[in-house]
Design a protein around this motif. Structure first.
Motif, PDB file in Angstrom:
ATOM      1  N   ASP A 199      38.365  46.247  35.358  1.00  0.00           N
ATOM      2  CA  ASP A 199      38.716  46.022  36.767  1.00  0.00           C
ATOM      3  C   ASP A 199      38.498  44.560  37.138  1.00  0.00           C
ATOM      4  O   ASP A 199      39.283  43.980  37.907  1.00  0.00           O
ATOM      5  CB  ASP A 199      37.881  46.922  37.677  1.00  0.00           C
ATOM      6  CG  ASP A 199      38.304  48.379  37.589  1.00  0.00           C
ATOM      7  OD1 ASP A 199      39.456  48.634  37.167  1.00  0.00           O
ATOM      8  OD2 ASP A 199      37.482  49.248  37.917  1.00  0.00           O
ATOM      9  N   GLU A 200      37.447  43.943  36.600  1.00  0.00           N
ATOM     10  CA  GLU A 200      37.216  42.523  36.875  1.00  0.00           C
ATOM     11  C   GLU A 200      38.329  41.668  36.271  1.00  0.00           C
ATOM     12  O   GLU A 200      38.784  40.699  36.892  1.00  0.00           O
ATOM     13  CB  GLU A 200      35.858  42.106  36.324  1.00  0.00           C
ATOM     14  CG  GLU A 200      34.682  42.737  37.060  1.00  0.00           C
ATOM     15  CD  GLU A 200      33.348  42.233  36.554  1.00  0.00           C
ATOM     16  OE1 GLU A 200      33.279  41.045  36.151  1.00  0.00           O
ATOM     17  OE2 GLU A 200      32.377  43.007  36.548  1.00  0.00           O
ATOM     18  N   LEU A 201      38.774  42.025  35.090  1.00  0.00           N
ATOM     19  CA  LEU A 201      39.882  41.281  34.475  1.00  0.00           C
ATOM     20  C   LEU A 201      41.175  41.500  35.253  1.00  0.00           C
ATOM     21  O   LEU A 201      41.958  40.568  35.442  1.00  0.00           O
ATOM     22  CB  LEU A 201      40.057  41.703  33.016  1.00  0.00           C
ATOM     23  CG  LEU A 201      38.890  41.420  32.074  1.00  0.00           C
ATOM     24  CD1 LEU A 201      39.291  41.710  30.632  1.00  0.00           C
ATOM     25  CD2 LEU A 201      38.396  39.981  32.199  1.00  0.00           C
ATOM     26  N   ARG A 202      41.391  42.730  35.693  1.00  0.00           N
ATOM     27  CA  ARG A 202      42.583  43.003  36.509  1.00  0.00           C
ATOM     28  C   ARG A 202      42.551  42.179  37.796  1.00  0.00           C
ATOM     29  O   ARG A 202      43.579  41.652  38.234  1.00  0.00           O
ATOM     30  CB  ARG A 202      42.660  44.501  36.844  1.00  0.00           C
ATOM     31  CG  ARG A 202      43.055  45.403  35.682  1.00  0.00           C
ATOM     32  CD  ARG A 202      43.317  46.817  36.184  1.00  0.00           C
ATOM     33  NE  ARG A 202      43.751  47.702  35.112  1.00  0.00           N
ATOM     34  CZ  ARG A 202      42.952  48.555  34.473  1.00  0.00           C
ATOM     35  NH1 ARG A 202      41.661  48.636  34.818  1.00  0.00           N
ATOM     36  NH2 ARG A 202      43.425  49.328  33.517  1.00  0.00           N
ATOM     37  N   HIS A 203      41.381  42.090  38.395  1.00  0.00           N
ATOM     38  CA  HIS A 203      41.248  41.311  39.628  1.00  0.00           C
ATOM     39  C   HIS A 203      41.549  39.841  39.368  1.00  0.00           C
ATOM     40  O   HIS A 203      42.244  39.188  40.166  1.00  0.00           O
ATOM     41  CB  HIS A 203      39.838  41.471  40.197  1.00  0.00           C
ATOM     42  CG  HIS A 203      39.617  40.756  41.487  1.00  0.00           C
ATOM     43  ND1 HIS A 203      40.231  41.108  42.670  1.00  0.00           N
ATOM     44  CD2 HIS A 203      38.852  39.659  41.781  1.00  0.00           C
ATOM     45  CE1 HIS A 203      39.859  40.283  43.633  1.00  0.00           C
ATOM     46  NE2 HIS A 203      39.024  39.390  43.121  1.00  0.00           N
ATOM     47  N   ALA A 204      41.054  39.312  38.257  1.00  0.00           N
ATOM     48  CA  ALA A 204      41.338  37.917  37.910  1.00  0.00           C
ATOM     49  C   ALA A 204      42.830  37.704  37.718  1.00  0.00           C
ATOM     50  O   ALA A 204      43.399  36.722  38.215  1.00  0.00           O
ATOM     51  CB  ALA A 204      40.578  37.530  36.646  1.00  0.00           C
ATOM     52  N   LEU A 205      43.482  38.619  37.020  1.00  0.00           N
ATOM     53  CA  LEU A 205      44.927  38.511  36.811  1.00  0.00           C
ATOM     54  C   LEU A 205      45.681  38.560  38.136  1.00  0.00           C
ATOM     55  O   LEU A 205      46.649  37.811  38.339  1.00  0.00           O
ATOM     56  CB  LEU A 205      45.413  39.631  35.888  1.00  0.00           C
ATOM     57  CG  LEU A 205      44.990  39.514  34.422  1.00  0.00           C
ATOM     58  CD1 LEU A 205      45.265  40.819  33.675  1.00  0.00           C
ATOM     59  CD2 LEU A 205      45.718  38.353  33.747  1.00  0.00           C
ATOM     60  N   ALA A 206      45.224  39.409  39.042  1.00  0.00           N
ATOM     61  CA  ALA A 206      45.879  39.510  40.355  1.00  0.00           C
ATOM     62  C   ALA A 206      45.739  38.212  41.139  1.00  0.00           C
ATOM     63  O   ALA A 206      46.589  37.887  41.977  1.00  0.00           O
ATOM     64  CB  ALA A 206      45.280  40.674  41.145  1.00  0.00           C
ATOM     65  N   GLU A 207      44.659  37.445  40.862  1.00  0.00           N
ATOM     66  CA  GLU A 207      44.460  36.149  41.518  1.00  0.00           C
ATOM     67  C   GLU A 207      45.221  35.017  40.830  1.00  0.00           C
ATOM     68  O   GLU A 207      45.152  33.873  41.264  1.00  0.00           O
ATOM     69  CB  GLU A 207      42.963  35.795  41.512  1.00  0.00           C
ATOM     70  CG  GLU A 207      42.110  36.679  42.395  1.00  0.00           C
ATOM     71  CD  GLU A 207      40.650  36.243  42.338  1.00  0.00           C
ATOM     72  OE1 GLU A 207      40.214  35.776  41.263  1.00  0.00           O
ATOM     73  OE2 GLU A 207      39.965  36.346  43.367  1.00  0.00           O
ATOM     74  N   GLY A 208      45.923  35.349  39.768  1.00  0.00           N
ATOM     75  CA  GLY A 208      46.656  34.323  39.036  1.00  0.00           C
ATOM     76  C   GLY A 208      45.847  33.647  37.950  1.00  0.00           C
ATOM     77  O   GLY A 208      46.258  32.617  37.415  1.00  0.00           O
ATOM     78  N   VAL A 209      44.687  34.206  37.601  1.00  0.00           N
ATOM     79  CA  VAL A 209      43.821  33.648  36.564  1.00  0.00           C
ATOM     80  C   VAL A 209      44.086  34.369  35.245  1.00  0.00           C
ATOM     81  O   VAL A 209      44.170  35.603  35.212  1.00  0.00           O
ATOM     82  CB  VAL A 209      42.340  33.799  36.951  1.00  0.00           C
ATOM     83  CG1 VAL A 209      41.428  33.385  35.792  1.00  0.00           C
ATOM     84  CG2 VAL A 209      42.036  32.992  38.199  1.00  0.00           C
ATOM     85  N   LEU A 210      44.200  33.616  34.161  1.00  0.00           N
ATOM     86  CA  LEU A 210      44.306  34.203  32.832  1.00  0.00           C
ATOM     87  C   LEU A 210      42.913  34.267  32.213  1.00  0.00           C
ATOM     88  O   LEU A 210      42.363  33.232  31.817  1.00  0.00           O
ATOM     89  CB  LEU A 210      45.213  33.357  31.931  1.00  0.00           C
ATOM     90  CG  LEU A 210      46.714  33.423  32.177  1.00  0.00           C
ATOM     91  CD1 LEU A 210      47.438  32.482  31.226  1.00  0.00           C
ATOM     92  CD2 LEU A 210      47.238  34.846  31.995  1.00  0.00           C
ATOM     93  N   PRO A 211      42.308  35.436  32.107  1.00  0.00           N
ATOM     94  CA  PRO A 211      40.970  35.514  31.505  1.00  0.00           C
ATOM     95  C   PRO A 211      41.035  35.212  30.008  1.00  0.00           C
ATOM     96  O   PRO A 211      41.949  35.659  29.310  1.00  0.00           O
ATOM     97  CB  PRO A 211      40.564  36.976  31.742  1.00  0.00           C
ATOM     98  CG  PRO A 211      41.530  37.522  32.743  1.00  0.00           C
ATOM     99  CD  PRO A 211      42.788  36.748  32.570  1.00  0.00           C
ATOM    100  N   ILE A 212      40.063  34.442  29.537  1.00  0.00           N
ATOM    101  CA  ILE A 212      39.902  34.176  28.111  1.00  0.00           C
ATOM    102  C   ILE A 212      38.693  34.995  27.658  1.00  0.00           C
ATOM    103  O   ILE A 212      37.567  34.721  28.067  1.00  0.00           O
ATOM    104  CB  ILE A 212      39.678  32.684  27.842  1.00  0.00           C
ATOM    105  CG1 ILE A 212      40.885  31.870  28.313  1.00  0.00           C
ATOM    106  CG2 ILE A 212      39.413  32.434  26.366  1.00  0.00           C
ATOM    107  CD1 ILE A 212      40.689  30.361  28.221  1.00  0.00           C
TER     108      ILE A 212
END
Length: 339
Positions: free
Chosen positions: A88-101
Motif C-alpha cells: 500500500d505504501e508503494l501504491r501510494h508512492a506510485l499514485a504521487e508520481g514517485v517510482l519506488p526503488i
C-alpha cells in the motif's frame, strides 16, 4: 498499462551496478539525462568500516545518497522501511508520481539467474502494482521489465538475505522491505560552458590533494587505502577488508566510467579536444579499478593472497589517476578560454 509504466526506460552501462541503473530510470522518467546528472561528479571517498554488503553501496551520509551521486543537481533521496502494509505504501508512492526503488534479494526473483540459487542484495524499480502482480524494471543484465507474482516480490523485498558462500560480497544484508524515494527537487542548472568549467574545477579540488584521515578522499585518500590493502596478511581481517574492496569499488568504478562518458560527450558538444583527452584519461582510471577489484576478489574467494599483484594494479591505478587529473587541468583551462 498506466501512463507511468509506458514511460519506463531501461538504462545501464557495462561498468555500472543497479544503483546507477535504477536512479537513471527515475531520472529518465522525469525528463532528466542520467549522464549529465550522475556523470558530472567524480571523486574518491571512503569511510573505513562504514560499508554494507550490497551491490548498491556508495559512501554517503544518511539520506544523502542521490545528493552525493549528483553533486551538481538538486537530486535527493530518502530511504523508507515499509511495515505489513508495504505494498500500500508503494501504491501510494506510485499514485504521487514517485517510482519506488526497492531493495531486494536476487534469490527470490524469477527473472534473475540467481533465482533459488544465490542470495545477493540488489535494487530494482517498481512501476505498477495490481491485485496479483508487481511490475518491475531491472536494467542489469539480463534486462527485465514486466510483472512478477506479488508473492515472489514480497519474498525478495522482505528477505533476510542470509550469508551465502556462493556470493560472499552481496549476501548477509537483509532487504528489510526498504525502498528509496528519489526526486529532483528544484531547477536544474543550465549545462553551459561556465557550469562545465565549475564541474571540472570542483572535481579536481576534491581529488587534489585529498585527505588520508578518517574519511579518505582524493589522491591522498586512495594512496592511504591502497597502502592498507598492501599490508594485509591472510586471515579473517584480510577477508573482511577484501570483501569491502570489492563492494565499495564497484560504484566508484561506475562513477569514473560515467564521468568519462560525460566528458567525452561534452568534448564533442563544444568541440574542445582537451575534454576528449581528459575523457580518455578518466576512462583509463575506470578500467584500472578492474585489476584492483578482481585481484582482491580472487584473494578473498580462493585464498590467492598475491599482494604483489595487488600492489602492481594499485600502482597502475594511481598512475592513471595522476595522468587523468593532469588532463582535466588542461581541459579546465581550455573551457575557460572559451568562456
Amino acid at each position: 498499462m498506466s501512463e507511468t509504466a509506458q514511460a519506463i526506460r531501461l538504462w545501464t552501462r557495462d561498468l555500472g551496478s543497479c544503483l546507477h541503473a535504477t536512479l537513471a530510470t527515475v531520472l529518465l522518467r522525469d525528463g532528466h539525462d542520467p549522464v549529465t546528472v550522475l556523470g558530472a561528479p567524480w571523486e574518491f571517498r571512503r569511510s573505513p568500516g562504514s560499508w554494507t554488503s550490497e551491490e548498491y553501496y556508495f559512501f554517503a551520509e544518511p539520506d544523502s545518497l542521490a545528493k552525493r551521486l549528483a553533486l551538481f543537481h538538486p537530486f535527493e533521496s530518502t530511504w523508507h522501511r515499509s511495515g505489513e502494509g508495504g505494498l500500500d505504501e508503494l501504491r501510494h508512492a506510485l499514485a504521487e508520481g514517485v517510482l519506488p526503488i526497492a531493495a531486494v534479494d536476487n534469490y527470490w526473483l524469477p527473472f534473475r539467474p540467481a533465482f533459488h540459487d544465490v542470495h545477493a542484495a540488489h535494487l530494482l524499480v517498481v512501476y505498477d502494482i495490481t491485485d496479483t502482480e508487481v511490475f518491475v524494471s531491472d536494467a542489469q543484465p539480463p534486462a527485465f521489465q514486466g510483472a512478477i507474482p506479488i508473492a515472489d516480490f514480497l519474498a525478495s523485498w522482505g528477505s533476510l538475505n542470509p550469508a551465502d558462500d556462493a556470493d560472499v560480497f552481496f549476501s548477509a544484508s537483509p532487504s528489510g522491505r526498504r525502498w528509496l524515494r528519489a526526486l529532483m527537487r528544484g531547477p536544474v542548472p543550465e549545462p553551459g560552458l561556465d557550469w562545465l568549467g565549475h564541474v571540472i574545477r570542483d572535481n579536481l579540488a576534491r581529488y587534489r590533494p585529498g585527505s588520508a584521515g578518517d574519511t579518505q578522499t582524493g589522491v591522498a585518500g586512495l594512496r592511504r587505502y591502497l597502502d592498507e590493502l598492501y599490508a594485509l596478511t591472510p586471515g579473517p581481517d584480510a577477508a573482511e577488508a577484501l570483501s569491502e574492496l570489492y563492494v565499495i569499488s564497484w560504484n566508484i568504478q561506475a562513477q569514473a566510467g560515467l564521468h568519462a562518458e560525460f566528458l567525452r560527450r561534452e568534448g564533442t558538444r563544444w568541440g574542445i579536444r582537451e575534454l576528449a583527452e581528459a575523457a580518455a584519461g578518466v576512462d583509463a582510471v575506470a578500467h584500472g579499478w578492474t585489476g584492483v577489484r578482481m585481484t582482491g576478489a580472487h584473494a578473498r574467494v580462493w585464498g590467492r593472497h598475491r599482494y604483489d599483484e595487488l600492489r602492481a594494479h594499485g600502482a597502475e591505478l594511481v598512475r592513471r589517476l595522476e595522468v587523468a587529473l593532469d588532463r582535466l587541468e588542461l581541459a579546465a583551462d581550455a573551457v575557460s578560454r572559451r568562456t
